[in-house]
Design an enzyme around this catalytic site. Sequence first.
Site, PDB file in Angstrom:
ATOM      1  N   LYS A   1       0.662  -1.077  -0.270  1.00 23.53           N
ATOM      2  CA  LYS A   1       0.275  -0.015  -0.071  1.00 23.53           C
ATOM      3  C   LYS A   1       0.827   1.101  -0.179  1.00 23.53           C
ATOM      4  CE  LYS A   1      -3.803   1.640   0.294  1.00 23.53           C
ATOM      5  NZ  LYS A   1      -5.409   0.865  -0.212  1.00 23.53           N
TER       6      LYS A   1
ATOM      7  N   ASP B   1      -7.232   4.808  -4.603  1.00 24.14           N
ATOM      8  CA  ASP B   1      -7.749   4.804  -2.838  1.00 24.14           C
ATOM      9  C   ASP B   1      -8.187   5.675  -2.955  1.00 24.14           C
ATOM     10  OD1 ASP B   1      -7.759   2.358  -0.971  1.00 24.14           O
ATOM     11  OD2 ASP B   1      -7.207   4.098   0.155  1.00 24.14           O
TER      12      ASP B   1
HETATM   13  P1  NDP Z   1     -12.969   8.246  -3.084  1.00 29.07           P
HETATM   14  O1  NDP Z   1     -11.913   8.935  -2.578  1.00 29.07           O
HETATM   15  O2  NDP Z   1     -13.420   8.008  -4.588  1.00 29.07           O
HETATM   16  O3  NDP Z   1     -14.127   8.316  -2.384  1.00 29.07           O
HETATM   17  C1  NDP Z   1     -14.116   8.615  -0.670  1.00 29.07           C
HETATM   18  C2  NDP Z   1     -15.667   8.690   0.110  1.00 29.07           C
HETATM   19  O4  NDP Z   1     -15.380   8.466   1.313  1.00 29.07           O
HETATM   20  C3  NDP Z   1     -15.748   9.853   0.014  1.00 29.07           C
HETATM   21  O5  NDP Z   1     -17.119  10.187  -0.525  1.00 29.07           O
HETATM   22  C4  NDP Z   1     -14.654  10.618   0.827  1.00 29.07           C
HETATM   23  O6  NDP Z   1     -15.630  11.912   1.487  1.00 29.07           O
HETATM   24  C5  NDP Z   1     -15.054   9.275   2.310  1.00 29.07           C
HETATM   25  N1  NDP Z   1     -14.490   9.592   3.183  1.00 29.07           N
HETATM   26  C6  NDP Z   1     -13.161   9.869   2.765  1.00 29.07           C
HETATM   27  N2  NDP Z   1     -12.309   9.936   4.241  1.00 29.07           N
HETATM   28  C7  NDP Z   1     -13.150  10.414   5.038  1.00 29.07           C
HETATM   29  C8  NDP Z   1     -13.917  10.762   6.207  1.00 29.07           C
HETATM   30  N3  NDP Z   1     -12.494  10.437   7.265  1.00 29.07           N
HETATM   31  N4  NDP Z   1     -14.666  10.746   6.999  1.00 29.07           N
HETATM   32  C9  NDP Z   1     -15.653  10.763   5.945  1.00 29.07           C
HETATM   33  N5  NDP Z   1     -16.136  10.290   4.595  1.00 29.07           N
HETATM   34  C10 NDP Z   1     -14.837  10.044   4.316  1.00 29.07           C
HETATM   35  O7  NDP Z   1     -12.718   7.101  -2.244  1.00 29.07           O
HETATM   36  P2  NDP Z   1     -13.185   5.098  -2.524  1.00 29.07           P
HETATM   37  O8  NDP Z   1     -14.139   4.953  -3.247  1.00 29.07           O
HETATM   38  O9  NDP Z   1     -11.889   4.426  -3.623  1.00 29.07           O
HETATM   39  O10 NDP Z   1     -12.497   5.329  -1.153  1.00 29.07           O
HETATM   40  C11 NDP Z   1     -13.328   4.185   0.103  1.00 29.07           C
HETATM   41  C12 NDP Z   1     -13.399   3.074   0.858  1.00 29.07           C
HETATM   42  O11 NDP Z   1     -12.966   1.834  -0.029  1.00 29.07           O
HETATM   43  C13 NDP Z   1     -12.008   3.036   1.286  1.00 29.07           C
HETATM   44  O12 NDP Z   1     -11.620   2.933   2.592  1.00 29.07           O
HETATM   45  C14 NDP Z   1     -10.660   2.491   0.035  1.00 29.07           C
HETATM   46  O13 NDP Z   1     -10.176   2.156   1.405  1.00 29.07           O
HETATM   47  C15 NDP Z   1     -10.969   1.344  -0.122  1.00 29.07           C
HETATM   48  N6  NDP Z   1     -12.113   0.761  -1.384  1.00 29.07           N
HETATM   49  C16 NDP Z   1     -11.472   0.860  -2.441  1.00 29.07           C
HETATM   50  C17 NDP Z   1     -11.286   0.262  -3.339  1.00 29.07           C
HETATM   51  C18 NDP Z   1     -11.390   0.727  -4.559  1.00 29.07           C
HETATM   52  O14 NDP Z   1     -11.019  -0.138  -5.855  1.00 29.07           O
HETATM   53  N7  NDP Z   1     -11.115   2.466  -4.863  1.00 29.07           N
HETATM   54  C19 NDP Z   1     -10.971  -1.216  -2.861  1.00 29.07           C
HETATM   55  C20 NDP Z   1     -11.491  -1.081  -1.488  1.00 29.07           C
HETATM   56  C21 NDP Z   1     -11.075  -0.758  -0.670  1.00 29.07           C
HETATM   57  P3  NDP Z   1     -15.004  13.604   0.571  1.00 29.07           P
HETATM   58  O15 NDP Z   1     -15.018  13.878  -0.817  1.00 29.07           O
HETATM   59  O16 NDP Z   1     -15.595  14.455   1.707  1.00 29.07           O
HETATM   60  O17 NDP Z   1     -13.937  13.142   1.368  1.00 29.07           O
HETATM   61  O1  2IT Z   2      -7.848  -1.614  -0.872  1.00 31.19           O
HETATM   62  C1  2IT Z   2      -7.859  -2.096  -2.164  1.00 31.19           C
HETATM   63  O2  2IT Z   2      -8.667  -2.998  -2.142  1.00 31.19           O
HETATM   64  C2  2IT Z   2      -7.386  -1.046  -2.799  1.00 31.19           C
HETATM   65  N1  2IT Z   2      -7.590   0.008  -2.801  1.00 31.19           N
HETATM   66  C3  2IT Z   2      -7.440  -1.505  -4.608  1.00 31.19           C
HETATM   67  C4  2IT Z   2      -5.982  -1.947  -4.823  1.00 31.19           C
HETATM   68  C5  2IT Z   2      -5.668  -1.899  -6.221  1.00 31.19           C
HETATM   69  O3  2IT Z   2      -4.576  -2.456  -6.314  1.00 31.19           O
HETATM   70  O4  2IT Z   2      -6.389  -2.143  -7.070  1.00 31.19           O
END
Ligand code: NDP
Ligand code: 2IT
Length: 449
Positions: free
Chosen positions: A128, A168
């Site tokens: 990561k 992420d």
């Molecule tokens: P994005 O940046 O696209 O979206 C994040 C969302 O979460 C936004 O709406 C953001 O709001 C909100 N957010 C972030 N930090 C906080 C906080 N401290 N308190 C409240 N809301 C918060 O990220 P992703 O959708 O990609 O990721 C979301 C989650 O999913 C994370 O935990 C990530 O690790 C996990 N994840 C992502 C993957 C991926 O493929 N992208 C794969 C597996 C897991 P704001 O805009 O106000 O910051």
């Molecule tokens: O938390 C996760 O699994 C991710 N942000 C996706 C990682 C990846 O390599 O696609």
Amino acid sequence: MFKSEYLNRVYAGVEARNPGEKEFLQAVYEVLESLEPVVEANPRLEENGILERIVEPERQIFFRVPWVDDNGKVHVNRGFRVQFNSAIGPYKGGIRLHPSVNASVIKFLGFEQIFKNSLTSLPIGGGKGGSDFDPKGKSDMEVMRFCQSFMTELSKHIGADTDVPAGDIGTGAREIGFMYGQYKRLRNEFTGVLTGKGLTYGGSLARKEATGFGLCYFVEEMLNCMKNDSFKGKTVVVSGSGNVAIYANQKATELGGKVIAMSDSNGYIVDKNGINLDVVKQIKEVERGRIKEYVNRVKGAEYFEGCSGIWTVKCDVALPCATQNEINEESAKALIKNGVIAVGEGANMPSTPEAVAAFQNAGVLFAPAKAANAGGVATSALEMSQNSMRYSWTFSEVDAKLKTIMVNIFHNAYNAAEKYGKKGNLVAGANIAGFEKVADAMLAQGVAY
Ligand code: NDP
Ligand code: 2IT
């Protein structure tokens, strides 16, 4: 405290070497707790120091990221890449860009990624990275200069067969594009060194949708196998409004659920008629705006300040898709009181340990992040395969593979829990099933790391 002496010793070592890193310690504690029966049944793990090794990253790179804003002012952020475990494949995991990023956050995410990636059944190790840079409010040119500077250092440590970063929080298609461009310029090679790329330069169809879709495939299988039920007719609450949240909403709706609330870090919206996802996509993906804007565009919708209140909205299925520890015990109890039947973690570690215990004690079906959100990284691994073949599968080919992977992860976690006397406990099952493959590979490879 654990019953096993060995686990106590390992955890004490982690605490001593990583003082104050609360997210990392939280993630390690949960995994060790699940492994108690596995350690007892298999003395080779202790004899070979498998746990001492698995809790220590193979390599950690922390670096300075200087960049210049639109007014010519110089800024410095800190960059991180933690290469946690390469026993079953090249390090693989996202890059988080958020002001809250520090060593503890990146290490907890990298540690979880080891087991998640193993669960996908694909050959990817755990890693990561990220930075405390905040892309919010920055111009495209500022984001580009940051990404170029970040990649200038990162490029020395990654490669298509070494370490393959992806998106992420805060890292989406725009950031991946800038980073990929810089890597290519530095190395003069067109390889699959990042995933989540744009479709015109090596990205995989369905990668954008994969985490949210995969989460819903997992939850649907869990509802079906453990409760003879499905998303059909269910009221759903999804926190966040980023990549994972948007496509979780889309798939939950396609499967017959009605999503009535979403959020961002400022507040949440409730739309009893079912959220209009086109409006959310326009605000979030196109305009990079705030979720509050939704109520100006959709009649009857309401906005509330603060993000934790979303868990007081009555629902059947809760899908936390924002960030770590967003559901504490109080929020879990509010959900339980309102009759929630299933919780599926789209974010990484969104429920505190007390919240997880509350759900499990109340008999709520609980799909832990490592298993339930593995669809994103699984599809990243499919992107790597397509890049190696210099070929692309269609959307429906990738989506079908994703669905099969998620259904298999559910059954592997379910069966592992049952095998070790923890039937129905998918937290334990996912940790055990993910661990077994990595431990086996580490044993076979000798004391390599
Ligand atoms: P994005 O940046 O696209 O979206 C994040 C969302 O979460 C936004 O709406 C953001 O709001 C909100 N957010 C972030 N930090 C906080 C906080 N401290 N308190 C409240 N809301 C918060 O990220 P992703 O959708 O990609 O990721 C979301 C989650 O999913 C994370 O935990 C990530 O690790 C996990 N994840 C992502 C993957 C991926 O493929 N992208 C794969 C597996 C897991 P704001 O805009 O106000 O910051
Ligand atoms: O938390 C996760 O699994 C991710 N942000 C996706 C990682 C990846 O390599 O696609």
